[in-house]
Design a protein around this motif. Structure first.
Motif, short mmCIF file in Angstrom:
data_model
loop_
_atom_site.label_atom_id
_atom_site.label_comp_id
_atom_site.label_asym_id
_atom_site.label_seq_id
_atom_site.Cartn_x
_atom_site.Cartn_y
_atom_site.Cartn_z
N CYS A 1 0.82 -1.22 0.00
CA CYS A 1 0.00 0.00 0.00
C CYS A 1 0.85 1.26 0.00
CB CYS A 1 -0.96 0.01 1.18
SG CYS A 1 -0.17 0.26 2.80
N CYS B 1 1.97 1.46 8.01
CA CYS B 1 0.80 0.60 7.88
C CYS B 1 0.63 -0.28 9.12
CB CYS B 1 0.93 -0.29 6.64
SG CYS B 1 -0.47 -1.41 6.38
N HIS C 1 -4.62 -6.35 4.47
CA HIS C 1 -5.81 -5.49 4.41
C HIS C 1 -6.20 -5.30 2.95
CE1 HIS C 1 -3.62 -1.85 3.07
NE2 HIS C 1 -2.65 -2.24 3.89
N PRO C 2 -7.38 -4.75 2.67
CA PRO C 2 -7.81 -4.58 1.27
C PRO C 2 -6.83 -3.73 0.46
CG PRO C 2 -9.68 -4.31 2.73
CD PRO C 2 -8.47 -4.36 3.61
N ASP D 1 -7.78 -1.87 -2.24
CA ASP D 1 -8.40 -0.61 -2.63
C ASP D 1 -9.83 -0.56 -2.11
OD1 ASP D 1 -10.29 -1.71 -4.71
OD2 ASP D 1 -8.40 -2.23 -5.70
N LYS D 2 -10.48 0.59 -2.28
CA LYS D 2 -11.81 0.79 -1.70
C LYS D 2 -12.89 -0.04 -2.38
CE LYS D 2 -12.81 4.87 -4.54
NZ LYS D 2 -13.14 6.33 -4.51
N ASN D 3 -12.61 -0.58 -3.55
CA ASN D 3 -13.60 -1.39 -4.28
C ASN D 3 -13.41 -2.89 -4.03
OD1 ASN D 3 -14.82 0.86 -5.58
ND2 ASN D 3 -13.12 0.92 -7.04
N TRP D 4 -12.77 -3.23 -2.93
CA TRP D 4 -12.44 -4.63 -2.68
C TRP D 4 -13.68 -5.53 -2.65
CZ3 TRP D 4 -14.60 -7.04 1.49
CH2 TRP D 4 -15.13 -6.21 2.48
N GLY E 1 -20.05 -5.54 4.65
CA GLY E 1 -19.16 -4.40 4.46
C GLY E 1 -17.84 -4.54 5.18
N TRP F 1 -14.64 -7.41 6.70
CA TRP F 1 -13.87 -8.55 6.20
C TRP F 1 -12.98 -9.09 7.32
CZ3 TRP F 1 -8.71 -7.60 6.85
CH2 TRP F 1 -8.35 -6.24 7.00
#
Length: 222
Positions: A54, A59, A65-66, A68-71, A171, A173
């Motif tokens: 990332c 971090c 972690h994901p 990007d925001k569209n994961w 929403g 994970w």
């Protein structure tokens, strides 16, 4: 304290040994448990320094972690698609979206093991449970159940926040074994997915032992 398996059978995820390919395990999650999976970030090594892809040098969960925001839109339950995704990013974290095949109830690790011991004495069969280097455990429950957790805990006379109990629903994970959190350790199974726990428990079944265990453990003050 991690549960290990000797023989892999139908519906059993193989024991996560060091070095086991992440792509193979991601595919097994889709095939054996019918869970959606999505690749997250990965660890990169520059010289002798390991960093999260990332780009954030601070971090808090490097490599876990994901990306990007569209994961959530990229998550798939198809083994074929999972193979393609990890072929592109073979060292990417394995993330499992909650609110689909399961929800999760997150608790402090010490309380989680105490709850598991209590469930065993009560003759209960918990679903799969992960443990992470952040010293948190995630108990998998039937989807839709996490949103009930707050009211159920308050009905027992406790505050979810005071107990350190966190519901993970649509929403959210969880990072799945054997994803590694750089410099901290590896996500592991405290209770492995097996044919015996294919049918997940409800939040109502687990909330009493979880709340009781959390209530016995002192929580850090913010």
């Amino acid at each position: 304290m991690e549960e290990t398996l000797g023989v892999t059978g139908a519906g059993t995820i193989p024991s996560q040994q060091r070095g086991q390919p992440l792509p193979d395990t991601a595919v097994r999650y889709t095939e054996d448990r019918h869970w959606d999976v999505v690749p997250g970030v990965w660890l990169e090594t520059a010289g002798a320094v390991e960093r999260c892809s990332c780009g954030d040098r601070g971090c808090p969960a490097p490599g876990a972690h994901p990306a990007d925001k569209n994961w959530a839109a990229q998550a798939t339950g198809s083994a074929t698609v999972a193979r393609e995704l990890w072929a592109e990013r073979p060292t990417a974290a394995i993330l499992l979206p909650t609110g689909r095949s399961f929800d999760a109830i997150e608790v402090p690790e010490t309380a989680g093991f105490l709850a598991l011991a209590r469930m065993e004495r009560m003759g209960m069969t918990p679903g799969p449970v992960t443990r992470a280097p952040d010293r948190r455990m995630r108990f998998l429950v039937l989807p839709g159940g996490a949103r009930k957790a707050g009211d159920l805990v308050r009905g027992l006379g406790w505050s979810p926040r005071a107990l350190g109990l966190k519901p993970l629903a649509e929403g959210a994970w969880i990072a799945a074994p054997p994803t590694r959190v750089g410099g901290q350790g590896t996500i592991q199974w405290a209770r492995h997915p097996t044919p015996a726990n294919r049918w997940l428990p409800t939040t109502e079944e687990l909330i009493n032992p979880l709340a009781y265990a959390c209530g016995r453990e002192p929580q850090p003050t913010s």
